[in-house]
Design a protein around this motif. Structure first.
Motif, PDB file in Angstrom:
ATOM      1  N   ALA A 266       1.166  -0.822   0.003  1.00 55.87           N
ATOM      2  CA  ALA A 266       0.061  -0.194  -0.038  1.00 55.87           C
ATOM      3  C   ALA A 266       0.969   1.004   0.505  1.00 55.87           C
ATOM      4  N   PRO A 267       0.324   2.401  -0.723  1.00 56.60           N
ATOM      5  CA  PRO A 267       1.175   2.790  -0.756  1.00 56.60           C
ATOM      6  C   PRO A 267       1.223   4.300   0.386  1.00 56.60           C
ATOM      7  N   ALA A 268       2.652   4.744   0.725  1.00 52.99           N
ATOM      8  CA  ALA A 268       2.065   5.932   1.801  1.00 52.99           C
ATOM      9  C   ALA A 268       1.485   7.345   2.007  1.00 52.99           C
ATOM     10  N   PRO A 269       0.599   7.060   3.143  1.00 49.84           N
ATOM     11  CA  PRO A 269       0.199   8.729   3.205  1.00 49.84           C
ATOM     12  C   PRO A 269       0.810   9.508   2.391  1.00 49.84           C
ATOM     13  N   ALA A 270      -0.037  10.521   1.574  1.00 54.65           N
ATOM     14  CA  ALA A 270       1.077  11.559   0.968  1.00 54.65           C
ATOM     15  C   ALA A 270       1.176  12.503   2.316  1.00 54.65           C
ATOM     16  N   PRO A 271       2.438  13.179   2.149  1.00 51.46           N
ATOM     17  CA  PRO A 271       3.215  14.241   3.145  1.00 51.46           C
ATOM     18  C   PRO A 271       1.736  15.057   3.106  1.00 51.46           C
ATOM     19  N   LEU A 272       2.198  15.837   4.718  1.00 53.65           N
ATOM     20  CA  LEU A 272       1.650  16.930   4.719  1.00 53.65           C
ATOM     21  C   LEU A 272       1.928  17.676   4.064  1.00 53.65           C
ATOM     22  N   GLU A 273       1.060  19.102   3.424  1.00 51.74           N
ATOM     23  CA  GLU A 273       1.746  20.311   3.055  1.00 51.74           C
ATOM     24  C   GLU A 273       1.945  21.471   3.856  1.00 51.74           C
ATOM     25  N   VAL A 274       2.881  21.862   3.957  1.00 47.47           N
ATOM     26  CA  VAL A 274       2.960  23.406   4.341  1.00 47.47           C
ATOM     27  C   VAL A 274       2.241  23.950   4.534  1.00 47.47           C
ATOM     28  N   PRO A 275       1.589  24.578   5.057  1.00 46.79           N
ATOM     29  CA  PRO A 275       0.436  24.756   5.119  1.00 46.79           C
ATOM     30  C   PRO A 275       0.041  26.485   4.402  1.00 46.79           C
TER      31      PRO A 275
ATOM     32  N   CYS B 126       1.478  12.095  15.985  1.00 51.16           N
ATOM     33  CA  CYS B 126      -0.336  11.974  16.866  1.00 51.16           C
ATOM     34  C   CYS B 126      -0.984  11.052  15.850  1.00 51.16           C
ATOM     35  N   ILE B 127      -0.314  10.394  15.212  1.00 50.84           N
ATOM     36  CA  ILE B 127      -2.005   9.899  13.753  1.00 50.84           C
ATOM     37  C   ILE B 127      -1.259   7.616  14.383  1.00 50.84           C
ATOM     38  N   GLY B 128      -2.146   7.569  14.933  1.00 48.03           N
ATOM     39  CA  GLY B 128      -2.080   6.312  15.268  1.00 48.03           C
ATOM     40  C   GLY B 128      -2.346   5.231  14.170  1.00 48.03           C
ATOM     41  N   LYS B 129      -1.926   3.654  14.839  1.00 50.47           N
ATOM     42  CA  LYS B 129      -1.515   2.883  13.610  1.00 50.47           C
ATOM     43  C   LYS B 129      -2.448   2.580  13.092  1.00 50.47           C
ATOM     44  N   TRP B 130      -3.983   2.271  13.242  1.00 48.06           N
ATOM     45  CA  TRP B 130      -4.914   2.462  12.791  1.00 48.06           C
ATOM     46  C   TRP B 130      -5.402   2.934  12.070  1.00 48.06           C
ATOM     47  N   GLU B 131      -5.116   3.957  12.182  1.00 50.65           N
ATOM     48  CA  GLU B 131      -5.555   5.496  11.684  1.00 50.65           C
ATOM     49  C   GLU B 131      -4.579   6.302   9.950  1.00 50.65           C
ATOM     50  N   THR B 132      -3.168   5.252  10.724  1.00 48.49           N
ATOM     51  CA  THR B 132      -2.351   5.314   9.426  1.00 48.49           C
ATOM     52  C   THR B 132      -2.406   4.545   8.453  1.00 48.49           C
ATOM     53  N   LYS B 133      -3.081   3.201   8.826  1.00 50.00           N
ATOM     54  CA  LYS B 133      -3.300   2.318   7.457  1.00 50.00           C
ATOM     55  C   LYS B 133      -4.612   3.030   6.379  1.00 50.00           C
TER      56      LYS B 133
ATOM     57  N   MET C  76      -6.312  17.632  14.573  1.00 49.12           N
ATOM     58  CA  MET C  76      -5.404  18.131  14.509  1.00 49.12           C
ATOM     59  C   MET C  76      -4.421  17.273  13.457  1.00 49.12           C
ATOM     60  N   ALA C  77      -4.205  16.289  14.333  1.00 49.56           N
ATOM     61  CA  ALA C  77      -3.185  15.400  13.053  1.00 49.56           C
ATOM     62  C   ALA C  77      -2.971  15.285  11.573  1.00 49.56           C
ATOM     63  N   LEU C  78      -4.356  15.171  11.188  1.00 47.26           N
ATOM     64  CA  LEU C  78      -4.547  15.031  10.146  1.00 47.26           C
ATOM     65  C   LEU C  78      -3.973  16.465   9.449  1.00 47.26           C
ATOM     66  N   ALA C  79      -3.699  16.978  10.432  1.00 51.55           N
ATOM     67  CA  ALA C  79      -4.278  19.065   9.069  1.00 51.55           C
ATOM     68  C   ALA C  79      -2.331  18.846   9.675  1.00 51.55           C
ATOM     69  N   ALA C  80      -1.721  18.609  10.933  1.00 56.56           N
ATOM     70  CA  ALA C  80      -1.046  19.302  10.580  1.00 56.56           C
ATOM     71  C   ALA C  80       0.130  18.181  11.853  1.00 56.56           C
ATOM     72  N   ASN C  81       0.194  16.983  10.961  1.00 51.45           N
ATOM     73  CA  ASN C  81       1.246  15.515  11.848  1.00 51.45           C
ATOM     74  C   ASN C  81       1.937  16.224  11.899  1.00 51.45           C
ATOM     75  N   GLY C  82       3.080  16.424  11.788  1.00 52.34           N
ATOM     76  CA  GLY C  82       4.495  17.092  12.533  1.00 52.34           C
ATOM     77  C   GLY C  82       4.631  17.962  13.095  1.00 52.34           C
ATOM     78  N   SER C  83       3.353  18.935  13.311  1.00 49.90           N
ATOM     79  CA  SER C  83       3.891  20.586  13.672  1.00 49.90           C
ATOM     80  C   SER C  83       2.633  20.360  14.653  1.00 49.90           C
ATOM     81  N   MET C  84       2.370  19.151  15.878  1.00 51.51           N
ATOM     82  CA  MET C  84       2.295  19.116  16.751  1.00 51.51           C
ATOM     83  C   MET C  84       2.164  18.589  17.800  1.00 51.51           C
ATOM     84  N   VAL C  85       1.499  17.774  19.031  1.00 51.47           N
ATOM     85  CA  VAL C  85       1.697  17.294  20.154  1.00 51.47           C
ATOM     86  C   VAL C  85       0.671  17.200  20.961  1.00 51.47           C
ATOM     87  N   GLY C  86       0.785  16.081  21.420  1.00 45.40           N
ATOM     88  CA  GLY C  86      -0.732  15.401  22.354  1.00 45.40           C
ATOM     89  C   GLY C  86      -0.063  15.102  23.368  1.00 45.40           C
ATOM     90  N   GLY C  87      -0.706  15.302  24.585  1.00 50.15           N
ATOM     91  CA  GLY C  87      -1.017  13.843  25.370  1.00 50.15           C
ATOM     92  C   GLY C  87      -1.771  14.229  26.919  1.00 50.15           C
TER      93      GLY C  87
END
Length: 324
Positions: free
Chosen positions: A2-11, A37-44, A92-103
């Protein structure tokens, strides 16, 4: 494969953020550069579901998501707060994957500089969950709350074994807690109907006071609650509640109106319940209680709660702050 998700665009120009370099608790998702902040199920799902592409494209357009947004989730105990946290997290993660933290546990948002012009974290977003009103949570631009039928919240606390533990425990003559006597008092409290009735009402008022304190303190600062999710309403209309949460954190209407994107987030909530330990490092999900457990341990609690006028009024209002 399966192809990897498209890289997040810089907004937009100048809105990039390296979340791994932002000061945040080490166990927050996004803090470790090897994770997000995108989990395994979501990544798949992102790798295999082509129907998500239009919604993701809308969400990642410049101006659709407020990069640098700070969100705190202050749900009542066992009120759906983890579901609410994850609904906000995934938007938030779908919009800003590498640009967010959470917990869990809100850090010093203001001092770190999330969303503050000129700071390293200016364009980094954060979502954090807590149950108590603290400075870190209050500093968030958006505060979300969750609530549910008060009976279910109080029943969950009974099943979590937090009943009959308030007050100062008895002490030994030489000092220290008399654990034998403490356990005997707890067993008596849980076994005798009148004592259990008093404890049940006390637990109801603990929850009421908790809700009232969060609303009072947030409103005294002129900020308010952006959205208060009622869990039973979520179960009845999950798509509408997912949209309401997204709207509260600033997602644009084009993305909110994409049914495939909304359905992904709804199905994430289903996956949390079906597989609570599947990706707990990202989701912070815990075990769920069954109807059989409620029937066994909470058979008289609703009657006990309704013996108190204030608690009964709150129950009739489905946990609404206006009924508190």
């Amino acid at each position: 494969p399966a192809p990897a998700p498209a890289p997040l665009e810089v907004p937009a120009a100048g809105t990039s953020c390296n979340a791994a370099q932002v000061e945040a608790p080490p166990d927050f998702c996004g803090k470790d550069p090897r994770t997000s902040c995108i989990g395994k199920w979501e990544t798949k799902r992102l790798q295999t579901d082509a129907a998500l592409k239009p919604g993701l494209a809308a969400l990642r357009k410049p101006g659709c998501f407020p990069h640098g947004i700070t969100v705190s989730v202050l749900g009542l105990y066992r009120s759906g707060s983890t579901l609410l946290y994850n609904t906000a997290r995934l938007w938030m993660a779908l919009a800003a994957n590498g640009s967010m933290v959470g917990g869990f546990g809100c850090p010093e948002i203001q001092r770190i500089g999330f969303g503050k012009p000129g700071k390293a974290a200016e364009h980094c977003s954060i979502v954090c969950k807590d149950h108590e009103f603290k400075d870190g949570a209050d500093a968030a631009r958006v505060m979300l709350m969750s609530r549910r039928d008060p009976f279910h919240s109080v029943c969950s606390r009974r099943m979590m074994d937090v009943f009959c533990q308030s007050g100062d425990p008895p002490k030994l003559p030489e000092g220290g807690v008399d654990w034998k006597k403490t356990e005997a008092m707890k067993r008596q409290c849980l076994a005798e109907p009148e004592l259990l009735k008093v404890e049940t009402v006390t637990q109801c008022h603990i929850m009421m006071d908790m809700q009232a304190d969060i609303y009072r303190r947030r409103q005294s600062g002129g900020k308010g609650i952006a959205y208060d999710m009622q869990l039973e309403q979520y179960y009845a209309q999950p798509q509408e509640e997912v949209r309401a949460v997204g709207r509260a954190i600033g997602v644009c209407e084009e993305a909110l109106g994409n049914p495939s994107l909304v359905e992904l987030i709804v199905q994430m909530g289903d996956e949390l319940k079906r597989n609570p330990n599947g990706d707990a490092g990202v989701t912070r999900m815990h075990g769920v209680h069954s109807d059989e457990q409620r029937k066994t341990q909470c058979s008289n609690l609703e009657e006990y709660m309704r013996s108190d006028a204030d608690c009964a009024r709150w129950m009739d209002g489905k946990g609404s702050p206006t009924a508190n």
